[in-house]
Design a protein around this motif. Structure first.
Motif, PDB file in Angstrom:
ATOM      1  N   LYS A  34     -23.715  55.846 -60.874  1.00  0.00           N
ATOM      2  CA  LYS A  34     -23.794  56.207 -59.456  1.00  0.00           C
ATOM      3  C   LYS A  34     -24.808  57.308 -59.181  1.00  0.00           C
ATOM      4  O   LYS A  34     -25.193  57.513 -58.038  1.00  0.00           O
ATOM      5  CB  LYS A  34     -22.419  56.639 -58.963  1.00  0.00           C
ATOM      6  CG  LYS A  34     -21.405  55.517 -59.022  1.00  0.00           C
ATOM      7  CD  LYS A  34     -20.046  55.952 -58.582  1.00  0.00           C
ATOM      8  CE  LYS A  34     -19.115  54.752 -58.675  1.00  0.00           C
ATOM      9  NZ  LYS A  34     -17.781  55.086 -58.981  1.00  0.00           N
ATOM     10  N   THR A  35     -25.196  58.029 -60.209  1.00  0.00           N
ATOM     11  CA  THR A  35     -26.134  59.137 -60.069  1.00  0.00           C
ATOM     12  C   THR A  35     -27.346  58.871 -60.938  1.00  0.00           C
ATOM     13  O   THR A  35     -27.202  58.568 -62.125  1.00  0.00           O
ATOM     14  CB  THR A  35     -25.470  60.463 -60.510  1.00  0.00           C
ATOM     15  OG1 THR A  35     -24.294  60.676 -59.728  1.00  0.00           O
ATOM     16  CG2 THR A  35     -26.410  61.629 -60.340  1.00  0.00           C
ATOM     17  N   ASN A  36     -28.532  58.979 -60.365  1.00  0.00           N
ATOM     18  CA  ASN A  36     -29.753  58.749 -61.124  1.00  0.00           C
ATOM     19  C   ASN A  36     -29.963  59.876 -62.135  1.00  0.00           C
ATOM     20  O   ASN A  36     -29.958  61.049 -61.784  1.00  0.00           O
ATOM     21  CB  ASN A  36     -30.951  58.661 -60.178  1.00  0.00           C
ATOM     22  CG  ASN A  36     -32.221  58.318 -60.905  1.00  0.00           C
ATOM     23  OD1 ASN A  36     -32.220  57.515 -61.834  1.00  0.00           O
ATOM     24  ND2 ASN A  36     -33.310  58.923 -60.495  1.00  0.00           N
ATOM     25  N   VAL A  37     -30.116  59.504 -63.390  1.00  0.00           N
ATOM     26  CA  VAL A  37     -30.424  60.446 -64.455  1.00  0.00           C
ATOM     27  C   VAL A  37     -31.908  60.269 -64.756  1.00  0.00           C
ATOM     28  O   VAL A  37     -32.374  59.154 -64.969  1.00  0.00           O
ATOM     29  CB  VAL A  37     -29.560  60.170 -65.710  1.00  0.00           C
ATOM     30  CG1 VAL A  37     -29.942  61.105 -66.843  1.00  0.00           C
ATOM     31  CG2 VAL A  37     -28.076  60.303 -65.373  1.00  0.00           C
ATOM     32  N   THR A  38     -32.644  61.359 -64.778  1.00  0.00           N
ATOM     33  CA  THR A  38     -34.087  61.261 -64.988  1.00  0.00           C
ATOM     34  C   THR A  38     -34.412  60.973 -66.451  1.00  0.00           C
ATOM     35  O   THR A  38     -33.584  61.208 -67.345  1.00  0.00           O
ATOM     36  CB  THR A  38     -34.799  62.569 -64.582  1.00  0.00           C
ATOM     37  OG1 THR A  38     -34.421  63.601 -65.492  1.00  0.00           O
ATOM     38  CG2 THR A  38     -34.475  62.960 -63.154  1.00  0.00           C
TER      39      THR A  38
ATOM     40  N   LEU B 118     -32.216  52.460 -69.615  1.00  0.00           N
ATOM     41  CA  LEU B 118     -31.065  53.276 -69.203  1.00  0.00           C
ATOM     42  C   LEU B 118     -31.080  53.545 -67.703  1.00  0.00           C
ATOM     43  O   LEU B 118     -30.025  53.544 -67.059  1.00  0.00           O
ATOM     44  CB  LEU B 118     -31.033  54.599 -69.977  1.00  0.00           C
ATOM     45  CG  LEU B 118     -30.491  54.509 -71.390  1.00  0.00           C
ATOM     46  CD1 LEU B 118     -30.888  55.743 -72.207  1.00  0.00           C
ATOM     47  CD2 LEU B 118     -28.974  54.348 -71.388  1.00  0.00           C
ATOM     48  N   ASN B 119     -32.254  53.749 -67.143  1.00  0.00           N
ATOM     49  CA  ASN B 119     -32.338  53.987 -65.702  1.00  0.00           C
ATOM     50  C   ASN B 119     -32.011  52.735 -64.895  1.00  0.00           C
ATOM     51  O   ASN B 119     -31.369  52.819 -63.854  1.00  0.00           O
ATOM     52  CB  ASN B 119     -33.727  54.509 -65.314  1.00  0.00           C
ATOM     53  CG  ASN B 119     -33.895  55.963 -65.675  1.00  0.00           C
ATOM     54  OD1 ASN B 119     -32.928  56.700 -65.810  1.00  0.00           O
ATOM     55  ND2 ASN B 119     -35.130  56.384 -65.857  1.00  0.00           N
ATOM     56  N   LYS B 120     -32.438  51.579 -65.393  1.00  0.00           N
ATOM     57  CA  LYS B 120     -32.215  50.320 -64.677  1.00  0.00           C
ATOM     58  C   LYS B 120     -30.783  49.804 -64.858  1.00  0.00           C
ATOM     59  O   LYS B 120     -30.201  49.226 -63.934  1.00  0.00           O
ATOM     60  CB  LYS B 120     -33.216  49.276 -65.169  1.00  0.00           C
ATOM     61  CG  LYS B 120     -33.186  47.983 -64.396  1.00  0.00           C
ATOM     62  CD  LYS B 120     -34.269  47.040 -64.874  1.00  0.00           C
ATOM     63  CE  LYS B 120     -34.197  45.729 -64.112  1.00  0.00           C
ATOM     64  NZ  LYS B 120     -35.172  44.762 -64.595  1.00  0.00           N
ATOM     65  N   THR B 121     -30.222  50.001 -66.055  1.00  0.00           N
ATOM     66  CA  THR B 121     -28.880  49.489 -66.366  1.00  0.00           C
ATOM     67  C   THR B 121     -28.050  50.589 -67.043  1.00  0.00           C
ATOM     68  O   THR B 121     -27.737  50.504 -68.230  1.00  0.00           O
ATOM     69  CB  THR B 121     -28.969  48.257 -67.290  1.00  0.00           C
ATOM     70  OG1 THR B 121     -29.723  48.612 -68.463  1.00  0.00           O
ATOM     71  CG2 THR B 121     -29.598  47.072 -66.595  1.00  0.00           C
ATOM     72  N   PRO B 122     -27.690  51.643 -66.301  1.00  0.00           N
ATOM     73  CA  PRO B 122     -27.005  52.789 -66.908  1.00  0.00           C
ATOM     74  C   PRO B 122     -25.629  52.473 -67.499  1.00  0.00           C
ATOM     75  O   PRO B 122     -25.122  53.236 -68.325  1.00  0.00           O
ATOM     76  CB  PRO B 122     -26.897  53.794 -65.758  1.00  0.00           C
ATOM     77  CG  PRO B 122     -26.978  52.966 -64.525  1.00  0.00           C
ATOM     78  CD  PRO B 122     -27.874  51.807 -64.866  1.00  0.00           C
ATOM     79  N   GLU B 123     -25.066  51.344 -67.118  1.00  0.00           N
ATOM     80  CA  GLU B 123     -23.756  50.971 -67.670  1.00  0.00           C
ATOM     81  C   GLU B 123     -23.806  50.725 -69.171  1.00  0.00           C
ATOM     82  O   GLU B 123     -22.766  50.650 -69.836  1.00  0.00           O
ATOM     83  CB  GLU B 123     -23.175  49.748 -66.944  1.00  0.00           C
ATOM     84  CG  GLU B 123     -23.921  48.447 -67.159  1.00  0.00           C
ATOM     85  CD  GLU B 123     -25.115  48.224 -66.222  1.00  0.00           C
ATOM     86  OE1 GLU B 123     -25.655  47.099 -66.253  1.00  0.00           O
ATOM     87  OE2 GLU B 123     -25.508  49.134 -65.476  1.00  0.00           O
ATOM     88  N   ILE B 124     -25.015  50.620 -69.746  1.00  0.00           N
ATOM     89  CA  ILE B 124     -25.133  50.386 -71.191  1.00  0.00           C
ATOM     90  C   ILE B 124     -25.064  51.680 -72.012  1.00  0.00           C
ATOM     91  O   ILE B 124     -25.188  51.633 -73.233  1.00  0.00           O
ATOM     92  CB  ILE B 124     -26.415  49.599 -71.542  1.00  0.00           C
ATOM     93  CG1 ILE B 124     -27.669  50.402 -71.202  1.00  0.00           C
ATOM     94  CG2 ILE B 124     -26.403  48.226 -70.873  1.00  0.00           C
ATOM     95  CD1 ILE B 124     -28.966  49.759 -71.679  1.00  0.00           C
ATOM     96  N   LEU B 125     -24.841  52.831 -71.341  1.00  0.00           N
ATOM     97  CA  LEU B 125     -24.634  54.085 -72.084  1.00  0.00           C
ATOM     98  C   LEU B 125     -23.449  53.871 -73.012  1.00  0.00           C
ATOM     99  O   LEU B 125     -22.363  53.483 -72.569  1.00  0.00           O
ATOM    100  CB  LEU B 125     -24.352  55.237 -71.122  1.00  0.00           C
ATOM    101  CG  LEU B 125     -24.026  56.589 -71.764  1.00  0.00           C
ATOM    102  CD1 LEU B 125     -25.244  57.142 -72.517  1.00  0.00           C
ATOM    103  CD2 LEU B 125     -23.560  57.581 -70.706  1.00  0.00           C
TER     104      LEU B 125
END
Length: 127
Positions: free
Chosen positions: A34-38, A83-90
């Protein structure tokens, strides 16, 4: 202040966040979905954990395996873009306690790290 980077789409992330949220008033929670991580933040997280950026990615997550082989080898900038495009893969939530950066692989283990008797935290630890 305790800081957590987590995915609310991950059960480990949700459980770790819930525990920390119930335990601490001074919590900064960053839900990466929900929050953009640079890119700079991703890079710093990996450096502080002493791992490669690609190691922040769950190589078995369906979103990842849909487009990549689980043994994919990408350059740093491509991992950041992914990671920016699909952060759910963290793959695991990352908790920052002072100078200690910790990947939480089992939510119940966070309790040991937060025990006041364990102030000699190893700064770069995976649980």
């Amino acid at each position: 202040m305790i800081k957590i980077y987590y995915s609310s789409e991950s059960s480990v992330g949700k459980q770790t966040y819930a525990y920390l949220n119930a335990s601490f008033k001074d919590l900064l929670a960053i839900d990466v979905t929900k929050t953009n991580v640079t890119g700079t933040q991703w890079k710093e997280l990996a450096q502080q954990l002493n791992i490669k950026i690609g190691d922040l990615v769950d190589h078995e997550h369906p979103t990842f395996t849909k487009n990549y082989d689980k043994d994919a080898s990408l350059i740093e900038d491509d991992w950041i873009k992914l990671l920016n495009k699909t952060p759910e893969i963290l793959n695991y939530p990352i908790v920052i306690l002072g100078d200690a950066y910790i990947q939480i692989k089992n939510p119940s283990d966070i309790e040991k790290k937060l025990d006041p008797n364990s102030m000699g935290l190893d700064e770069k630890t995976s649980i």
